[in-house]
Enzyme design. Structure first.
Site, PDB file in Angstrom:
ATOM      1  N   GLY A  97     -32.428  74.091 120.445  1.00  0.00           N
ATOM      2  CA  GLY A  97     -32.496  73.810 121.888  1.00  0.00           C
ATOM      3  C   GLY A  97     -33.636  74.505 122.617  1.00  0.00           C
ATOM      4  O   GLY A  97     -34.375  73.868 123.384  1.00  0.00           O
ATOM      5  N   ASN A 139     -37.015  73.249 115.601  1.00  0.00           N
ATOM      6  CA  ASN A 139     -36.315  72.054 115.118  1.00  0.00           C
ATOM      7  C   ASN A 139     -35.994  71.177 116.329  1.00  0.00           C
ATOM      8  O   ASN A 139     -35.053  71.457 117.066  1.00  0.00           O
ATOM      9  CB  ASN A 139     -35.025  72.485 114.390  1.00  0.00           C
ATOM     10  CG  ASN A 139     -34.188  71.289 113.962  1.00  0.00           C
ATOM     11  OD1 ASN A 139     -34.646  70.148 114.007  1.00  0.00           O
ATOM     12  ND2 ASN A 139     -32.954  71.556 113.547  1.00  0.00           N
ATOM     13  N   TRP A 140     -36.796  70.141 116.503  1.00  0.00           N
ATOM     14  CA  TRP A 140     -36.640  69.282 117.698  1.00  0.00           C
ATOM     15  C   TRP A 140     -35.527  68.246 117.544  1.00  0.00           C
ATOM     16  O   TRP A 140     -35.237  67.513 118.486  1.00  0.00           O
ATOM     17  CB  TRP A 140     -37.962  68.570 118.004  1.00  0.00           C
ATOM     18  CG  TRP A 140     -38.962  69.446 118.700  1.00  0.00           C
ATOM     19  CD1 TRP A 140     -38.806  70.762 119.064  1.00  0.00           C
ATOM     20  CD2 TRP A 140     -40.282  69.071 119.134  1.00  0.00           C
ATOM     21  NE1 TRP A 140     -39.941  71.222 119.685  1.00  0.00           N
ATOM     22  CE2 TRP A 140     -40.861  70.204 119.743  1.00  0.00           C
ATOM     23  CE3 TRP A 140     -41.036  67.905 119.051  1.00  0.00           C
ATOM     24  CZ2 TRP A 140     -42.151  70.189 120.283  1.00  0.00           C
ATOM     25  CZ3 TRP A 140     -42.325  67.883 119.584  1.00  0.00           C
ATOM     26  CH2 TRP A 140     -42.867  69.016 120.196  1.00  0.00           C
ATOM     27  N   LYS A 141     -34.942  68.168 116.356  1.00  0.00           N
ATOM     28  CA  LYS A 141     -33.859  67.197 116.114  1.00  0.00           C
ATOM     29  C   LYS A 141     -34.291  65.807 116.605  1.00  0.00           C
ATOM     30  O   LYS A 141     -35.458  65.468 116.489  1.00  0.00           O
ATOM     31  CB  LYS A 141     -32.562  67.689 116.763  1.00  0.00           C
ATOM     32  CG  LYS A 141     -32.262  69.149 116.386  1.00  0.00           C
ATOM     33  CD  LYS A 141     -30.885  69.618 116.728  1.00  0.00           C
ATOM     34  CE  LYS A 141     -30.738  71.072 116.295  1.00  0.00           C
ATOM     35  NZ  LYS A 141     -29.413  71.625 116.432  1.00  0.00           N
ATOM     36  N   GLY A 145     -26.256  75.679 118.720  1.00  0.00           N
ATOM     37  CA  GLY A 145     -26.071  74.987 120.002  1.00  0.00           C
ATOM     38  C   GLY A 145     -24.917  75.508 120.847  1.00  0.00           C
ATOM     39  O   GLY A 145     -24.571  74.916 121.863  1.00  0.00           O
ATOM     40  N   GLU A 185     -28.082  79.864 108.953  1.00  0.00           N
ATOM     41  CA  GLU A 185     -27.645  79.322 110.241  1.00  0.00           C
ATOM     42  C   GLU A 185     -26.119  79.209 110.257  1.00  0.00           C
ATOM     43  O   GLU A 185     -25.560  78.239 109.719  1.00  0.00           O
ATOM     44  CB  GLU A 185     -28.221  77.924 110.446  1.00  0.00           C
ATOM     45  CG  GLU A 185     -29.711  77.873 110.593  1.00  0.00           C
ATOM     46  CD  GLU A 185     -30.148  76.685 111.451  1.00  0.00           C
ATOM     47  OE1 GLU A 185     -30.788  76.922 112.481  1.00  0.00           O
ATOM     48  OE2 GLU A 185     -29.823  75.536 111.112  1.00  0.00           O
TER      49      GLU A 185
HETATM   50  P1  PGA Z   1     -29.939  75.980 118.336  1.00  0.00           P
HETATM   51  O1  PGA Z   1     -30.112  75.104 117.014  1.00  0.00           O
HETATM   52  O2  PGA Z   1     -31.101  76.919 118.416  1.00  0.00           O
HETATM   53  O3  PGA Z   1     -29.915  74.969 119.454  1.00  0.00           O
HETATM   54  O4  PGA Z   1     -28.641  76.723 118.213  1.00  0.00           O
HETATM   55  C1  PGA Z   1     -30.592  75.673 115.825  1.00  0.00           C
HETATM   56  C2  PGA Z   1     -30.648  74.629 114.744  1.00  0.00           C
HETATM   57  O5  PGA Z   1     -29.853  73.665 114.771  1.00  0.00           O
HETATM   58  O6  PGA Z   1     -31.483  74.720 113.832  1.00  0.00           O
END
Ligand code: PGA
Length: 242
Positions: free
Chosen positions: A228, A14-16, A172, A166
């Site tokens: 991340g 998930n690159w957001k 994060g 999640e």
């Molecule tokens: P993260 O994010 O791996 O940076 O904790 C996961 C997500 O938001 O899907």
């Protein structure tokens, strides 16, 4: 629709709101895919780059990070399921906690979006998870149950939907539940409804190269959703490696 049963595990990046042409070119050229083709590696860039990245000739799959609940019409700024389908996109994240929190997305929206995706032969990766307060108050299972009851559409089944657990507080933050807690929560999800038993349930929240293997090998875990750590090609390569 892609056959989920062809895969032993799922690694979803998930690159957001990150990445541009230069980033994509470099990431794809550095990424080393596992020899084990039963691992399904899915990259979810921002929608603007889906077409560009999907033309890269790698054994990868692609997903969007969100979609409109509306089919078409006067909805300025929205992206439709049918346009994702035109691009031959196989997956779409739905109900990520950032969308729920920042963009006020409800279980009802998640339900509608997932339903439209399934009708367009796109697999929703439907995110659920509790906040830290909810966890500390012992409400995790109740929160997940409500998200499942209200968010999973009628026409969903184990062939057309992936569930992503999640915990909001793990995203994060560098924090994760213990391996035992992750496995137990996934077991709760799979046992919550008879039909969920066969669903692929992936874990997300601070997955890195130093915990991915342990997490994905838990008996009730079918893969990982990675934020991340999926932005660094070397780190992501280590996460997906055999
Ligand atoms: P993260 O994010 O791996 O940076 O904790 C996961 C997500 O938001 O899907």
């Amino acid at each position: 629709m892609i056959n989920l049963n062809n895969f032993s595990s799922f690694f979803i990046a998930n690159w957001k709101l990150h990445g541009d042409f230069k980033f994509i070119d470099q990431f794809i050229s550095e990424l080393i895919l596992p020899e084990d083709r039963s691992k399904c590696v899915v990259i979810c860039p921002t929608s603007v780059y889906l077409d560009y990245i999907s033309r890269k000739n790698k054994n990868l799959y692609f997903g969007a990070q969100n979609v409109s609940q509306y089919k078409e019409g006067s909805f300025t700024g929205e992206i439709s399921c049918s346009s994702l389908s035109d691009l031959k996109i196989n997956f779409c994240i739905v109900g990520h906690s950032e969308r729920r929190k920042i963009f006020n997305e409800t279980n009802y929206d998640v339900n509608l979006k997932s339903s439209q995706l399934i009708e367009n032969n796109i697999i929703p990766i439907l995110c659920i998870g509790e906040t830290l307060d909810e966890k500390n108050n012992g409400e995790t299972n109740n929160v997940l149950a409500k998200q499942l009851d209200e968010g999973i559409p009628e026409l969903s089944n184990s062939d057309n939907t992936i569930i992503a657990y999640e915990p909001v507080w793990a995203i994060g933050s560098g924090l994760t539940p213990t391996y035992e807690e992750i496995d137990n929560t996934h077991q709760f999800i799979k046992k919550y409804h008879a039909k969920f038993n066969k669903y692929k349930v992936v874990y997300g929240g601070s997955v890195k190269s130093n915990n991915a293997k342990e997490i994905v090998s838990l008996s009730n875990v079918d893969g990982a959703l990675i934020g991340g750590a999926s932005l660094k090609s070397k780190e992501f390569t280590k996460i997906i490696k055999d």
